[in-house]
Design a protein around this motif. Structure first.
Motif, PDB file in Angstrom:
ATOM      1  N   LEU A  16      34.011 -60.407  18.017  1.00 37.42           N
ATOM      2  CA  LEU A  16      33.155 -59.398  18.651  1.00 37.42           C
ATOM      3  C   LEU A  16      33.978 -58.423  19.484  1.00 37.42           C
ATOM      4  N   LEU A  17      34.989 -58.940  20.180  1.00 36.77           N
ATOM      5  CA  LEU A  17      35.847 -58.048  20.962  1.00 36.77           C
ATOM      6  C   LEU A  17      36.645 -57.127  20.053  1.00 36.77           C
ATOM      7  N   ASP A  18      37.078 -57.636  18.886  1.00 35.75           N
ATOM      8  CA  ASP A  18      37.738 -56.766  17.910  1.00 35.75           C
ATOM      9  C   ASP A  18      36.808 -55.647  17.485  1.00 35.75           C
ATOM     10  N   LEU A  19      35.538 -56.003  17.247  1.00 28.85           N
ATOM     11  CA  LEU A  19      34.545 -54.997  16.855  1.00 28.85           C
ATOM     12  C   LEU A  19      34.365 -53.941  17.940  1.00 28.85           C
ATOM     13  N   THR A  55      35.264 -66.441  30.683  1.00 30.83           N
ATOM     14  CA  THR A  55      36.390 -65.629  31.155  1.00 30.83           C
ATOM     15  C   THR A  55      37.631 -65.910  30.317  1.00 30.83           C
ATOM     16  N   ILE A  56      37.877 -67.190  30.021  1.00 29.66           N
ATOM     17  CA  ILE A  56      39.023 -67.548  29.180  1.00 29.66           C
ATOM     18  C   ILE A  56      38.876 -66.938  27.790  1.00 29.66           C
ATOM     19  N   ALA A  57      37.669 -67.022  27.229  1.00 29.20           N
ATOM     20  CA  ALA A  57      37.443 -66.483  25.884  1.00 29.20           C
ATOM     21  C   ALA A  57      37.721 -64.990  25.842  1.00 29.20           C
ATOM     22  N   VAL A  58      37.307 -64.261  26.861  1.00 29.90           N
ATOM     23  CA  VAL A  58      37.555 -62.811  26.902  1.00 29.90           C
ATOM     24  C   VAL A  58      39.043 -62.538  27.049  1.00 29.90           C
ATOM     25  N   LEU A  59      39.712 -63.288  27.946  1.00 25.46           N
ATOM     26  CA  LEU A  59      41.127 -63.038  28.197  1.00 25.46           C
ATOM     27  C   LEU A  59      42.014 -63.511  27.054  1.00 25.46           C
ATOM     28  N   LYS A  60      41.493 -64.323  26.141  1.00 25.58           N
ATOM     29  CA  LYS A  60      42.269 -64.729  24.982  1.00 25.58           C
ATOM     30  C   LYS A  60      42.487 -63.556  24.025  1.00 25.58           C
ATOM     31  N   HIS A  61      41.635 -62.558  24.135  1.00 32.49           N
ATOM     32  CA  HIS A  61      41.774 -61.376  23.283  1.00 32.49           C
ATOM     33  C   HIS A  61      42.885 -60.507  23.852  1.00 32.49           C
ATOM     34  N   GLU A  62      43.962 -60.342  23.109  1.00 29.70           N
ATOM     35  CA  GLU A  62      45.174 -59.728  23.659  1.00 29.70           C
ATOM     36  C   GLU A  62      44.939 -58.324  24.186  1.00 29.70           C
ATOM     37  N   LYS A  63      44.305 -57.476  23.419  1.00 30.95           N
ATOM     38  CA  LYS A  63      44.119 -56.087  23.854  1.00 30.95           C
ATOM     39  C   LYS A  63      43.221 -56.016  25.079  1.00 30.95           C
TER      40      LYS A  63
END
Length: 1247
Positions: A301-304, A348-356
């Motif tokens: 979802l964050l990639d999207l 919070t961890i799940a969001v911060l796992k997304h590198e960008k």
């Protein structure tokens, strides 16, 4: 902005796609029928039902936008505040006028609730509601139909607070608050979803209902895309496992998502919708349990979002999402399993796992907009009931190891079976709590591991280097604004942040060790000394051991060049300063940063710096460009042994990974290694800077907070003593006094309830702050500081560059381990405890008089730490184990003259080394204070005597061998004794005069404190003299030594003065002691008289015949000598005094015989012998002394006969006066001629 997907570029805001068959073949879009079914399945109606296929409108991407707009157009209270501390919150009208004295609730038309005092206010006040704590949420409800005001605390109604409030035309109510200094509150009038909405009430600000409906519908369509897949080979739609959904470059799905995000993206810039819609959806994904890695959907979802949203929209959405998560984490109520906190941390961890996303948040949000340290804090519950601690720890227990006086009981009482069961049940409850808190702590460490990742170099700088720059700025804000509470990070947050950062740091440190065996493990970690002078790390304006950095660079530039191959270029520094002066557009902040070194760059080689780079006309741009220019001109290569390195400062923002880690011969942070530093890899350079920041964090506020939280343990001890005392009174209460018995039972109930509450709260604090693991962290930090100081010390003069806080943290962390973590955990159980204690002792012994350390405060701190160190047996033994050379050097520094240095602490150290060996000097508390309430039993002054015979022997050897040291030391001691006792006598005269006045006069408590301090100093100086006389009596009694006779006469004079002042009947000292004023508790006959007695006994009894004769002669020759003062010591009084006192009431006289518990029979016998000896000698002296004419007396003191004649002027005086005078002045008393010599003078017999 154009988004990219499946190799096709298109604009999100404006695109049209054909449905012709040949077009679909080219683009990979499915056929028309399957696409129609797919779009109808994704974009359902508001009721969720799909019409039959025959009645459905045929959907394509060409008409999808119109269909979507039609779907989105279908239509289908309270005030929330967060507060802490002393404040009154509620409602008021425009007629209310508030000031410093009157706030909300103090005027007729204002109504308030105060959770600190648990009261409601409307001119008058009554009890109402419950107590609130930091992080609680208060809902303020007003009903203008019924005329009532009510409040809720964390969603629980507190009932109606006020009714029949004033209403009518022209009456309007507004939210209002009054709060005390340093308190803070955050309001939510409806801009965000209310945490606890109340049925029947609306927020002041209506929620964005239309946008909320749209966002929820669009989210539903997004969920449908995730749930529904297209099987192209079968030509049908299939259900998919949402947890493993991936985009996989399917053009049909991508374009469908683009349509959704075309409407969804602008809505995600609004905080209400992000919190209510997006955050709720993301949390629901994680509700299925399992590790965060088991839910890749969030990453997809964050990639999207990054693909299909405009950049500014993604930025705002992520910022609002993190802010919402932080608020939710911070203000969530504490429940037994900490489920809410765990939930928000996992997301919070799940969001911060997304590198960008992580890099954007690190660069722009985490330390800039948010107080992100909150994520690492575990708040302590003030109300154990609401935290569920009663269920988690059903059985409470507290130690009963203290006596009524507050000391630890000497007797280890056998634990009863009931107490043992209670203690074990309590410990099991504490273990359950610990396991749940460890889950939260583990998640917090995972966040820091993500932020410290240095392998994610895709798309720019790795996360660790962004974190380093932000972390340094965070430290700078807290170091530079220590008085501005609005900017400072709260100490309780700092404590948790420190422990999580240590765990993450050691994880990466040991990971590097596993890959690089030659590197050091985290157990051997230290900060190399070159970080302190090569300018690569910014220490702001923090003090260095040698003073200001600018001063050190000037005075030690030659040492830097010789030892570290580092050149400080004065021309460059001057050019930078000129640039600053010429830049009018540059802000004051930028100028301040450019003037102080914050980082450094290796210019390398011996090539001269181009002149155009230093031109003042180029200003700030030149300083930025010079890095790249010189780097390009000078090829990187290993530095030769004789090459010098020029260093130039860079701001923190300008540093790169290469500046920190170094490459191809550039050592990065390790630039300028001194020859004393081993050429061995330590770890990654970036981790060294993190370690340095951790040490600084401890110094800023962590140590202060560790000491503050000990108060809960102290409260438990006080209530436990009160409960024990009450139970004893109940057992002794007569049966006939039922009234007293009932009151005692009430008190017992109150104390028991309070102890139940405190013991559960203490369990929480012991787990989160004082656990064994936290103790090991502080111990590890202590060892890091010790190794860093040892490595820095080896660099010689460059040691002066070390920041003062390394020494401060070494001393404070040891103090914390010794005083704050016991009795739950013992420092003695830590690995390598004895060695660490010895190494710290060596540091204190060496550096308390180190000439390289110039700061007065840090020198005083070192002296105080050493003084505390010698008060405890374990640490004193550690001092005795340091190398002999260091011990002797320490004692020599302690025996240096007292003038112009903190001599009181030096004297205290010598006294502690002697305590337990002196005459009647084996007490812990003074005899007359035993019945009073003691001070803190852990204070150094209340420790049992533990003398050091080894250090005493060193002192004796130094005094005997160094003929210049002994006179200078003893004269300074005698001077300070004369000053201290004279000041004490002057002060008690003022106190006595104030007490005798008819009007009631208030004696300043500070004056009383200073008076008691002067008395204590006098006693301690006398004890040092007793120590010296005992260890090296020949300094006074061997008159072949140059100053022995003079020292003995000065000593006798002072002893007689003290005895006369203290022992006179009904004198000033007696009267002040009998007043028993608060603050003068330590002032009594015993401590000062036994110290004087010890000196006299050693001089007159415990010595050889010749020494005793000399001491006796000098003592009796002093005109102040009075035999009755010696008789007073044993309770003897002169016959005339007895006759005069006969009619008076029976008054107890002081006598050493009454202190048999403190003075041995052998010591008393020596005093009797001394009195007998002096009585006999004084009689003989009186019989043989011939009358002396006034002309034969010394014209200076009129106490001794003339015995010396001066050269060349031939003036005369006694030897005592001239010898004392010549110590400070060489001019004659009378004619001011320079005295070249002194001869003995004997009066001719004929005259």
């Amino acid at each position: 902005m154009t988004s990219r997907g499946a190799g096709t570029a298109f604009s999100r805001k404006n695109y049209r796609l054909s449905t012709e068959p040949e077009k679909s073949k080219v683009t990979g879009i499915v056929n028309s029928r399957l696409l129609n079914d797919y779009l109808h399945r994704v974009f359902t109606n508001a009721d969720g039902n799909q019409p039959a296929a025959a009645y459905r409108k045929h959907l394509t991407f060409q008409n999808l936008q119109e269909h979507l707009e039609r779907l989105l157009a279908e239509e289908n209270g309270s005030e929330d505040s967060r507060d802490q501390g002393l404040m009154q919150i509620g409602w008021c009208t425009l007629n209310c006028r508030f000031n410093q004295e009157e706030g909300v609730g103090d005027t007729p038309d204002s109504y308030a609730y105060d959770g600190n005092r648990v009261r409601k206010w409307n001119v008058t006040t009554t009890n109402y509601g419950k107590s609130w704590a930091a992080g609680d949420i208060v809902s303020c409800l007003i009903d203008l139909d019924e005329g009532t005001i009510a409040f809720c605390l964390n969603g629980m109604s507190l009932g109606t607070a006020f009714d029949n409030i004033t209403r009518g035309a022209g009456m309007a109510y507004f939210p209002a608050i009054s709060l005390s200094f340093k308190e803070s509150v955050a309001f939510n009038f409806g801009s965000r979803p209310l945490r606890y909405p109340v049925e029947g009430y609306r927020p002041l600000q209506d929620p964005p209902v239309a946008d909320l409906v749209k966002a929820r519908k669009l989210l539903g369509y997004l969920k449908n895309v995730i749930h529904v897949g297209i099987d192209v080979t079968e030509g049908k739609l299939v259900e998919k496992d949402t947890s493993m959904w991936q985009l996989q470059g399917e053009p049909t799905v991508l374009i469908t998502l683009a349509h959704i995000f075309n409407y969804f993206s602008p809505l995600m810039c609004k905080v209400y919708l992000v919190e209510d819609v997006l955050m709720t959806f993301l949390l629901s994904i994680l509700e299925r349990g399992g590790a965060v890695e088991a839910h890749p959907l969030i990453q997809q979802l964050l990639d999207l979002m990054w693909l299909l949203m405009e950049e500014y929209e993604v930025h705002e959405c992520l910022k609002q999402l993190l802010m919402s998560l932080l608020r939710a984490y911070r203000f969530s109520p504490i429940i037994p399993d900490l489920g809410l906190q765990i939930h928000y941390l996992r997301l919070t961890i799940a969001v911060l796992k997304h590198e960008k996303s992580r890099k954007y948040l690190l660069s722009n949000v985490l330390f800039d907009v948010l107080r992100s340290v909150v994520f690492f804090y575990i708040k302590s519950p003030l109300r154990v009931e609401e935290a569920g601690l009663q269920e988690l720890i059903p059985t409470t227990w507290w130690p009963n190891r203290f006596t009524k006086e507050g000391k630890e009981s000497k007797e280890v009482k056998e634990e009863s079976a009931e107490e043992r069961l209670r203690r074990r049940a309590y410990e099991r409850g504490c273990q359950r709590l610990k396991k749940r808190i460890e889950v939260v702590e583990g998640l917090q460490v995972q966040i820091l591991k993500l932020l410290l990742n240095n392998k994610d170099r895709g798309g720019g700088e790795a996360s660790r280097y962004i974190f380093l720059n932000k972390f340094r700025k965070f430290l700078q804000e807290n170091a530079s604004n220590r008085g501005n509470l609005t900017v400072l990070c709260p100490p309780e947050y700092m404590v948790c942040f420190l422990h999580r950062l240590i765990a993450a740091l050691r994880f990466f440190w040991d990971g590097h060790k596993a890959k690089t065996p030659a590197a050091l493990s985290s157990e051997e970690a230290y900060v190399p000394p070159q970080l302190f002078y090569n300018g690569k790390v910014d220490y702001f304006d923090l003090q260095r051991l040698g003073g200001l950095l600018s001063h050190l660079k000037k005075t030690l530039k030659d040492d830097l060049a010789a030892k570290a191959n580092v050149l400080i270029d004065p021309a460059e520094l001057q050019a930078v300063t000129m640039d600053d002066l010429d830049e009018d557009e540059e802000s004051a902040t930028s100028a301040a940063q450019s003037q102080r070194p914050s980082a450094a760059l290796a210019i390398g080689g011996a090539l001269a710096r181009p002149g155009w780079l230093s031109s003042p006309t180029l200003g700030r741009a030149n300083r930025f460009l010079s890095t790249a220019a010189v780097s390009l001109m000078n090829p990187r290569r290993p530095l030769g042994a004789l090459e010098k390195i020029k260093v130039r400062t860079l701001s923190v923002e300008q540093r790169t990974e290469e500046d920190i880690e170094g490459t191809h011969g550039n050592e990065g942070l390790l630039l300028g290694r001194p020859p004393e530093e081993p050429d061995q890899p330590i770890t990654e350079n970036s981790l060294l800077e993190v370690l340095d920041g951790i040490v600084m964090m401890y110094n800023l506020s962590v140590h202060q907070q560790l000491g503050k939280m000990v108060g809960v343990s102290d409260d438990v001890n006080e209530y436990a003593m009160a409960l024990k005392d009450t139970e004893e009174k109940i057992s002794r209460c007569p049966k006939r006094r039922r009234d007293i018995h009932e009151e005692l039972l009430k008190s017992q109930k109150v104390f028991s309830e309070k102890l139940n509450h405190l013991s559960r709260r203490l369990a929480w604090i012991n787990v989160t702050i004082y656990s064994k693991e936290k103790m090991q962290d502080i111990y590890w930090l202590l060892r890091v500081c010790i190794r860093t100081i040892e490595h820095g010390d080896r660099t010689g003069s460059l040691f002066a560059f070390m920041p003062e806080f390394y020494l401060s943290v070494a001393m404070n962390s040891y103090s914390a381990l010794k005083n704050y973590f016991s009795p739950v955990n013992s420092m003695e159980e830590l690995p390598g405890y004895d060695e660490t204690l010895m190494r710290l002792a060596a540091i204190l012994a060496k550096h308390f008089a180190d000439s390289r350390i110039v700061g007065t405060d840090i020198r005083d701190s070192l002296m105080q730490a050493l003084a505390s160190y010698v008060c405890y047996p374990h640490s004193l033994r550690a001092v005795e184990r340091i190398p002999e050379e260091q011990r002797i050097s320490m004692m020599k520094n302690l025996l240096a003259p007292y003038e112009q240095r903190p001599w009181a602490q030096t004297n205290w150290i010598l006294v502690r080394l002697w305590r337990g060996c002196g005459f009647g000097y084996r007490y812990t508390r003074l005899p007359h204070l035993l019945k009073t309430k003691p001070e803190d039993a852990s204070l150094p002054s209340l420790q049992k005597p533990c003398p050091s015979t080894l250090l005493q022997r060193h002192m004796a050897d130094l005094l005997r061998s160094d003929r210049d040291l002994a006179p200078s030391f003893l004269n300074s001691v005698l001077n300070q004794l004369n000053w201290a006792f004279s000041e004490f006598i002057g002060m008690i005269q003022e106190i006595q005069q104030a007490a005798e006045r008819l009007e009631r006069n208030f004696v300043d408590s500070r004056q009383l404190k200073v008076c008691a301090t002067c008395f204590d100093l006098s006693v301690s100086l006398l004890r040092v003299l007793e120590m010296t006389v005992t260890l090296a009596p020949e300094i006074f009694l061997d008159w072949n030594r140059p100053s022995s006779e003079l020292l003995l006469r000065r000593l006798a004079q002072l002893l007689n003065q003290v005895l006369n002042r203290v022992t006179a009947e009904r004198n000033l000292f007696d009267r002040v002691v009998n007043l028993r004023l608060p603050g003068l508790e330590s002032v009594d006959h015993y401590p000062i008289l036994v110290a004087v007695t010890g000196i006299l006994v050693r001089l007159l009894v415990d010595t050889d015949v010749q020494g005793a004769e000399r001491a006796t002669a000098v003592l009796l020759a002093d005109p102040c000598f009075q035999l009755r003062s010696i008789q007073y010591l044993l309770g003897h009084a002169e016959p005339s005094a007895l006759a005069a006192a006969a009619p008076a009431t029976d008054k107890r006289h002081f006598s050493l015989h009454t202190y048999t518990e403190y003075i041995s029979a052998e010591e008393l016998a020596k005093v009797e012998k001394m009195l007998s000896h002096l009585s006999e000698e004084s009689k003989q002296a009186a019989a043989t002394t011939l009358p002396t004419s006034e002309e034969d007396l010394c014209p200076i003191c009129y106490a001794h006969p003339i015995s010396a004649i001066f050269r060349p002027c031939s003036h005369k005086s006694c030897k005592a006066c001239i010898n004392q005078h010549l110590m400070n002045n060489k001019d004659c008393f009378f004619c001011k001629a320079t005295i070249t010599g002194v001869d003995d003078f004997t009066k001719p017999a004929s005259s």
